[in-house]
Design a protein around this motif. Structure first.
Motif, PDB file in Angstrom:
ATOM      1  N   TYR A  26       0.933  -1.199   0.136  1.00  0.00           N
ATOM      2  CA  TYR A  26       0.246  -0.300  -0.485  1.00  0.00           C
ATOM      3  C   TYR A  26       0.700   1.127   0.153  1.00  0.00           C
ATOM      4  O   TYR A  26       0.612   2.235  -1.071  1.00  0.00           O
ATOM      5  CB  TYR A  26      -0.749   0.084   1.390  1.00  0.00           C
ATOM      6  CG  TYR A  26      -1.057   1.036   1.805  1.00  0.00           C
ATOM      7  CD1 TYR A  26      -2.805   1.552   0.551  1.00  0.00           C
ATOM      8  CD2 TYR A  26      -1.664   2.517   2.072  1.00  0.00           C
ATOM      9  CE1 TYR A  26      -3.788   2.266   0.611  1.00  0.00           C
ATOM     10  CE2 TYR A  26      -2.004   3.248   2.201  1.00  0.00           C
ATOM     11  CZ  TYR A  26      -3.025   3.721   1.589  1.00  0.00           C
ATOM     12  OH  TYR A  26      -3.977   4.258   2.166  1.00  0.00           O
ATOM     13  N   THR A  27       1.640   1.010   1.321  1.00  0.00           N
ATOM     14  CA  THR A  27       2.328   2.978   0.624  1.00  0.00           C
ATOM     15  C   THR A  27       3.032   3.500  -0.418  1.00  0.00           C
ATOM     16  O   THR A  27       3.171   3.775  -0.395  1.00  0.00           O
ATOM     17  CB  THR A  27       3.463   2.810   1.784  1.00  0.00           C
ATOM     18  OG1 THR A  27       3.082   1.884   3.422  1.00  0.00           O
ATOM     19  CG2 THR A  27       4.422   4.130   2.340  1.00  0.00           C
ATOM     20  N   PHE A  28       3.402   1.777  -1.123  1.00  0.00           N
ATOM     21  CA  PHE A  28       4.546   1.789  -2.576  1.00  0.00           C
ATOM     22  C   PHE A  28       3.763   2.445  -3.587  1.00  0.00           C
ATOM     23  O   PHE A  28       3.851   3.008  -4.339  1.00  0.00           O
ATOM     24  CB  PHE A  28       5.514   1.446  -2.712  1.00  0.00           C
ATOM     25  CG  PHE A  28       5.927   1.437  -3.901  1.00  0.00           C
ATOM     26  CD1 PHE A  28       6.990   2.245  -3.931  1.00  0.00           C
ATOM     27  CD2 PHE A  28       6.018   0.693  -4.758  1.00  0.00           C
ATOM     28  CE1 PHE A  28       7.767   2.730  -5.128  1.00  0.00           C
ATOM     29  CE2 PHE A  28       6.809   0.564  -5.895  1.00  0.00           C
ATOM     30  CZ  PHE A  28       7.757   1.884  -6.705  1.00  0.00           C
ATOM     31  N   GLY A  29       2.670   1.517  -2.873  1.00  0.00           N
ATOM     32  CA  GLY A  29       1.678   1.467  -4.355  1.00  0.00           C
ATOM     33  C   GLY A  29       0.851   2.794  -4.662  1.00  0.00           C
ATOM     34  O   GLY A  29       0.193   3.531  -5.759  1.00  0.00           O
ATOM     35  N   SER A  35      -2.037   4.787  -9.395  1.00  0.00           N
ATOM     36  CA  SER A  35      -2.515   6.329  -9.131  1.00  0.00           C
ATOM     37  C   SER A  35      -2.743   5.852 -11.182  1.00  0.00           C
ATOM     38  O   SER A  35      -2.508   5.218 -11.625  1.00  0.00           O
ATOM     39  CB  SER A  35      -1.567   7.592  -9.499  1.00  0.00           C
ATOM     40  OG  SER A  35      -0.033   6.346 -10.380  1.00  0.00           O
ATOM     41  N   PRO A  36      -3.118   6.670 -11.391  1.00  0.00           N
ATOM     42  CA  PRO A  36      -3.894   7.258 -13.254  1.00  0.00           C
ATOM     43  C   PRO A  36      -2.814   6.944 -13.896  1.00  0.00           C
ATOM     44  O   PRO A  36      -3.283   5.642 -14.492  1.00  0.00           O
ATOM     45  CB  PRO A  36      -4.337   8.911 -12.932  1.00  0.00           C
ATOM     46  CG  PRO A  36      -4.934   9.133 -12.083  1.00  0.00           C
ATOM     47  CD  PRO A  36      -3.275   9.089 -10.932  1.00  0.00           C
ATOM     48  N   SER A  76     -11.498  11.006  -3.681  1.00  0.00           N
ATOM     49  CA  SER A  76     -11.808  10.228  -5.210  1.00  0.00           C
ATOM     50  C   SER A  76     -10.643   9.684  -5.450  1.00  0.00           C
ATOM     51  O   SER A  76      -9.962   9.734  -4.533  1.00  0.00           O
ATOM     52  CB  SER A  76     -11.401  11.719  -6.202  1.00  0.00           C
ATOM     53  OG  SER A  76     -11.463  11.295  -7.511  1.00  0.00           O
ATOM     54  N   ASP A  77     -11.251   8.358  -5.969  1.00  0.00           N
ATOM     55  CA  ASP A  77     -10.493   7.705  -6.288  1.00  0.00           C
ATOM     56  C   ASP A  77      -9.592   7.770  -7.780  1.00  0.00           C
ATOM     57  O   ASP A  77     -10.991   7.012  -9.039  1.00  0.00           O
ATOM     58  CB  ASP A  77     -11.586   6.265  -6.414  1.00  0.00           C
ATOM     59  CG  ASP A  77     -10.308   4.772  -6.137  1.00  0.00           C
ATOM     60  OD1 ASP A  77      -9.851   4.606  -6.827  1.00  0.00           O
ATOM     61  OD2 ASP A  77     -11.473   4.276  -6.286  1.00  0.00           O
ATOM     62  N   PRO A  78      -8.540   7.725  -7.391  1.00  0.00           N
ATOM     63  CA  PRO A  78      -7.903   8.241  -9.323  1.00  0.00           C
ATOM     64  C   PRO A  78      -8.296   6.645 -10.095  1.00  0.00           C
ATOM     65  O   PRO A  78      -7.845   6.468 -11.009  1.00  0.00           O
ATOM     66  CB  PRO A  78      -6.913   8.496  -8.736  1.00  0.00           C
ATOM     67  CG  PRO A  78      -6.464   7.894  -7.810  1.00  0.00           C
ATOM     68  CD  PRO A  78      -7.660   7.866  -7.517  1.00  0.00           C
ATOM     69  N   THR A  79      -8.384   5.359  -9.034  1.00  0.00           N
ATOM     70  CA  THR A  79      -7.792   3.908 -10.037  1.00  0.00           C
ATOM     71  C   THR A  79      -8.984   3.841 -11.257  1.00  0.00           C
ATOM     72  O   THR A  79      -8.646   4.024 -12.214  1.00  0.00           O
ATOM     73  CB  THR A  79      -7.393   3.234  -9.175  1.00  0.00           C
ATOM     74  OG1 THR A  79      -6.153   3.497  -8.355  1.00  0.00           O
ATOM     75  CG2 THR A  79      -7.123   1.780  -9.883  1.00  0.00           C
TER      76      THR A  79
END
Length: 256
Positions: A26-29, A35-36, A76-79
């Motif tokens: 999670y931290t790196f991801g 991200s987009p 918002s959810d950029p993915t």
């Protein structure tokens, strides 16, 4: 002309959203695969049109450039925004700015899915605590790994697969049917939204002493003709010098 996403392509994109929902690393991801741009790259690979997907992804990356998720409260959810809007742009040959404008409400919808996840996680966390008290390692593995991965297939992968398989071409077709006047407004909104991302990141920089570096890099990229990668490497070098000299001066001031 609109093309249809195959069921295999929809499943592959849905699995990417499931992988994001599982938050492995999670931290790196958060700043990389979730991200987009990485999402757009995956869509481009799966649908066979990387340039179009990356153009939309690059615009979305600018919008979400300054996105912060304090305590998991994402605005918002950029993915999901990238996966859906890039897919629509590729299969329907929709105007890129219109696809970018479409991403904003989709990203807000993704937040509601995240909220459902948090509710379910709270229930599983209580079960995990009970397993910890009973030293039930198998139970801990089930409630912290197996069950979350399984329910997120239902929450993330399956809805994404169905939306893309049945709706991506139709959404693009609807956008293409919008009157030109309204479409011009969407194009304008999509073109302006990246500036919002820049404004957020400038606000986060906060320190007035750092703003000249930001503005200098912007004007260099726009008017010098120097490649972006070269400017980025030069920025890393200047950042190192800035930190080195300012930290030395602060130490000297304290010693004096």
């Amino acid at each position: 002309m609109d093309t249809k996403i195959t069921i295999l392509q929809a499943i592959l994109i849905g699995l990417f959203y499931w992988f994001r929902g599982c938050r492995f690393g999670y931290t790196f991801g958060v700043v990389t695969i979730f991200s987009p741009l990485p999402a757009a790259l995956w869509v481009g690979i799966v649908l066979g049109d990387i340039p179009t997907a990356m153009k939309v992804g690059a615009a979305l990356q600018l919008i979400y450039l300054g996105l912060l998720v304090p305590g998991g409260a994402a605005p918002s959810d950029p993915t999901i925004a990238a996966l859906v809007s890039c897919s629509v742009a590729v299969v329907s040959k929709t105007n890129i700015n219109a696809a970018v404008a479409l991403a904003v409400p989709i990203g807000l919808l993704g937040v509601q899915i995240n909220n459902i996840e948090y509710i379910i996680n709270g229930f599983l966390a209580s079960k995990t605590d009970k397993n910890v008290e009973e030293a039930d390692t198998r139970g801990m593995f089930r409630t912290s790994v197996i069950y979350p991965s399984a329910y997120k297939l239902i929450l993330y992968a399956i809805p994404m697969t169905l939306v893309l398989y049945f709706g991506a071409a139709q959404i693009g077709g609807l956008i293409n049917m919008i009157p030109q006047t309204i479409l011009n407004g969407l194009n304008l909104a999509g073109a302006v939204l990246p500036a919002v991302g820049f404004a957020i990141i400038v606000q986060q920089i906060g320190k007035k002493s750092l703003l000249p570096y930001f503005l200098a890099a912007f004007f260099l990229e726009q008017y010098s003709g120097i490649p972006t990668l070269a400017i980025a490497l030069g920025g890393l070098f200047l950042a190192y010098l800035h930190i080195t000299f300012t930290s030395d001066s602060s130490k000297a001031a304290k010693e004096a």
